[in-house]
Design a protein around this motif. Structure first.
Motif, short mmCIF file in Angstrom:
data_model
loop_
_atom_site.label_atom_id
_atom_site.label_comp_id
_atom_site.label_asym_id
_atom_site.label_seq_id
_atom_site.Cartn_x
_atom_site.Cartn_y
_atom_site.Cartn_z
N SER A 1 8.54 0.15 3.84
CA SER A 1 9.70 -0.22 3.03
C SER A 1 10.33 0.99 2.35
CB SER A 1 9.32 -1.28 1.98
OG SER A 1 8.35 -0.78 1.08
N ILE A 2 9.54 2.02 2.10
CA ILE A 2 10.08 3.23 1.47
C ILE A 2 9.49 4.45 2.17
CG2 ILE A 2 10.14 4.66 -0.61
CD1 ILE A 2 10.19 2.14 -2.28
N LYS B 1 0.35 18.61 -11.35
CA LYS B 1 1.60 17.87 -11.25
C LYS B 1 1.28 16.38 -11.11
CE LYS B 1 4.47 21.41 -10.89
NZ LYS B 1 5.50 21.67 -11.92
N PRO B 2 2.23 15.52 -11.46
CA PRO B 2 2.00 14.08 -11.24
C PRO B 2 2.10 13.76 -9.75
CG PRO B 2 4.19 14.45 -12.13
CD PRO B 2 3.50 15.78 -12.16
N PRO B 3 1.55 12.63 -9.34
CA PRO B 3 1.67 12.22 -7.93
C PRO B 3 3.13 12.01 -7.53
CG PRO B 3 0.00 10.92 -9.07
CD PRO B 3 0.73 11.68 -10.11
N GLU B 4 3.45 12.39 -6.27
CA GLU B 4 4.78 12.16 -5.72
C GLU B 4 4.67 11.10 -4.63
OE1 GLU B 4 5.66 16.96 -5.76
OE2 GLU B 4 6.34 15.74 -4.07
N LEU B 5 5.51 10.09 -4.71
CA LEU B 5 5.49 9.02 -3.72
C LEU B 5 5.94 9.54 -2.35
CD1 LEU B 5 5.09 5.94 -3.26
CD2 LEU B 5 7.54 5.69 -3.76
N MET B 6 5.18 9.15 -1.31
CA MET B 6 5.57 9.51 0.06
C MET B 6 6.06 8.27 0.81
SD MET B 6 2.32 11.91 1.04
CE MET B 6 2.98 12.53 2.59
N PHE B 7 5.20 7.25 0.90
CA PHE B 7 5.51 6.05 1.68
C PHE B 7 5.03 4.80 0.94
CE2 PHE B 7 6.54 8.44 5.41
CZ PHE B 7 5.61 9.46 5.52
N VAL B 8 5.75 3.69 1.19
CA VAL B 8 5.33 2.38 0.69
C VAL B 8 5.35 1.41 1.85
CG1 VAL B 8 5.77 0.49 -0.91
CG2 VAL B 8 6.34 2.83 -1.58
N TYR B 9 4.28 0.68 2.02
CA TYR B 9 4.22 -0.43 2.97
C TYR B 9 4.15 -1.73 2.18
CZ TYR B 9 3.70 2.04 7.38
OH TYR B 9 3.93 2.80 8.50
N SER B 10 5.02 -2.66 2.56
CA SER B 10 5.02 -3.97 1.94
C SER B 10 4.89 -5.01 3.06
CB SER B 10 6.31 -4.19 1.15
OG SER B 10 6.33 -5.46 0.54
N TYR B 11 3.85 -5.83 2.98
CA TYR B 11 3.56 -6.80 4.05
C TYR B 11 3.56 -6.12 5.41
CZ TYR B 11 3.96 -10.41 0.51
OH TYR B 11 3.75 -11.19 -0.61
N MET C 1 0.85 -1.19 0.00
CA MET C 1 0.00 0.00 0.00
C MET C 1 0.89 1.24 0.00
SD MET C 1 -3.20 -1.15 2.41
CE MET C 1 -4.33 0.12 1.81
N TYR C 2 0.37 2.31 -0.60
CA TYR C 2 1.19 3.49 -0.89
C TYR C 2 0.43 4.77 -0.51
CZ TYR C 2 2.95 0.03 -4.29
OH TYR C 2 3.42 -1.12 -4.91
N TRP C 3 1.19 5.78 -0.11
CA TRP C 3 0.66 7.14 -0.01
C TRP C 3 1.40 8.02 -1.01
CZ3 TRP C 3 -3.75 8.39 1.89
CH2 TRP C 3 -4.27 7.79 3.05
N TYR C 4 0.62 8.82 -1.76
CA TYR C 4 1.15 9.80 -2.68
C TYR C 4 0.58 11.17 -2.33
CZ TYR C 4 2.55 6.11 -6.05
OH TYR C 4 3.12 5.04 -6.68
N LYS C 5 1.35 12.20 -2.67
CA LYS C 5 0.88 13.58 -2.55
C LYS C 5 0.86 14.17 -3.95
CE LYS C 5 2.46 18.07 -0.76
NZ LYS C 5 3.50 18.74 0.07
N GLN C 6 -0.22 14.87 -4.30
CA GLN C 6 -0.32 15.45 -5.62
C GLN C 6 -0.74 16.91 -5.54
OE1 GLN C 6 -3.26 13.84 -8.35
NE2 GLN C 6 -1.95 14.29 -10.12
N LYS C 7 0.11 17.79 -6.05
CA LYS C 7 -0.22 19.21 -6.16
C LYS C 7 -0.89 19.42 -7.52
CE LYS C 7 1.56 21.93 -3.35
NZ LYS C 7 0.98 22.53 -2.12
N ALA C 8 -1.57 20.57 -7.63
CA ALA C 8 -2.34 20.86 -8.85
C ALA C 8 -1.45 20.83 -10.09
CB ALA C 8 -3.02 22.22 -8.72
#
Lengths: 114, 113
Positions: free
Chosen positions: A55-56, A41-51, A32-39
């Motif tokens: 993880s990121i 602009k493409p989404p920017e990765l914030m966090f990644v959870y793996s199992y 599962m992932y969290w992204y932040k997106q400003k107007a």
């Protein structure tokens, strides 16, 4: 069911508030992932959870605190945010983060910090 | 670091036209490429996923192609409709950086009735 849900849809908070964003999926995905997106602009990765393990972490300020209580749920706790943190926050999930995978996105939470 | 660009940044076409959106990436060592659609203020809807071993995928009026050697993908939309108006984003998975997702800069499409 290929749906990722996010609550709330909209959130307005002051700089001293504490709030949380929630994300849920029931596809059996383990990433599962969290992204932040400003107007505009493409989404920017914030966090990644793996199992259910972080993880990121893309050098995100500590005023954003992720939590993965179980494989279906992902939270983003917010505290002492700044006006520049106003954005669309997107949650996504995928089966894994290994090799070939497809991401599924939720509808987003529109956050305004006043 | 993988860089993904999309040209044009904005496109306006009359209803009924066929159109092509372009996506370029700097390193051909990708696992797959995914095309998304995003309506204003909304989340991303997955349109097509092309695996690295494939050359194209089709869904209804959409056809996406992938040429890894040249670092390019195209999204072809046939017989465009006003409901196709949205921002289209491509994204690649790069195995060299922990299988991270890299998004393109997006193309904003307007289909005029």
């Amino acid at each position: 069911d290929t749906e990722v849900t996010q609550t709330p849809k909209h959130l307005v908070m002051g700089m001293t508030n504490k709030k949380s964003l929630k994300c849920e999926q029931h596809m059996g995905h383990r990433a599962m992932y969290w992204y932040k997106q400003k107007a505009k602009k493409p989404p920017e990765l914030m966090f990644v959870y793996s199992y259910e393990k972080l993880s990121i972490n893309e050098s995100v300020p500590s005023r954003f605190s992720p939590e993965c209580p179980n494989s279906s749920l992902l939270n983003l706790h917010l505290h002492a945010l700044q006006p520049e943190d106003s954005a669309l926050y997107l949650c996504a999930s995928s089966q894994t983060t290994s090799g070939n995978y497809e991401q599924y996105f939720g509808p987003g939470t529109r956050l305004t910090v006043t | 670091k993988q860089e993904v660009t999309q040209i044009p940044a904005a496109l306006s076409v009359p209803e009924g036209e066929n159109l092509v959106l372009n996506c370029s990436f700097t390193d051909s060592a990708i696992y797959n490429l995914q095309w998304f659609r995003q309506d204003p203020g909304k989340g991303l809807t997955s349109l097509l996923l092309i695996q690295s071993s494939q050359r194209e995928q089709t869904s209804g009026r959409l056809n996406a192609s992938l040429d890894k050697s040249s670092g390019r993908s195209t999204l072809y939309i046939a017989a465009s409709q006003p409901g196709d108006s949205a921002t289209y984003l491509c994204a690649v998975i790069d195995p060299r950086t922990g299988n991270q997702f890299y998004f393109g800069t997006g193309t904003s499409l307007t289909v005029i009735p």
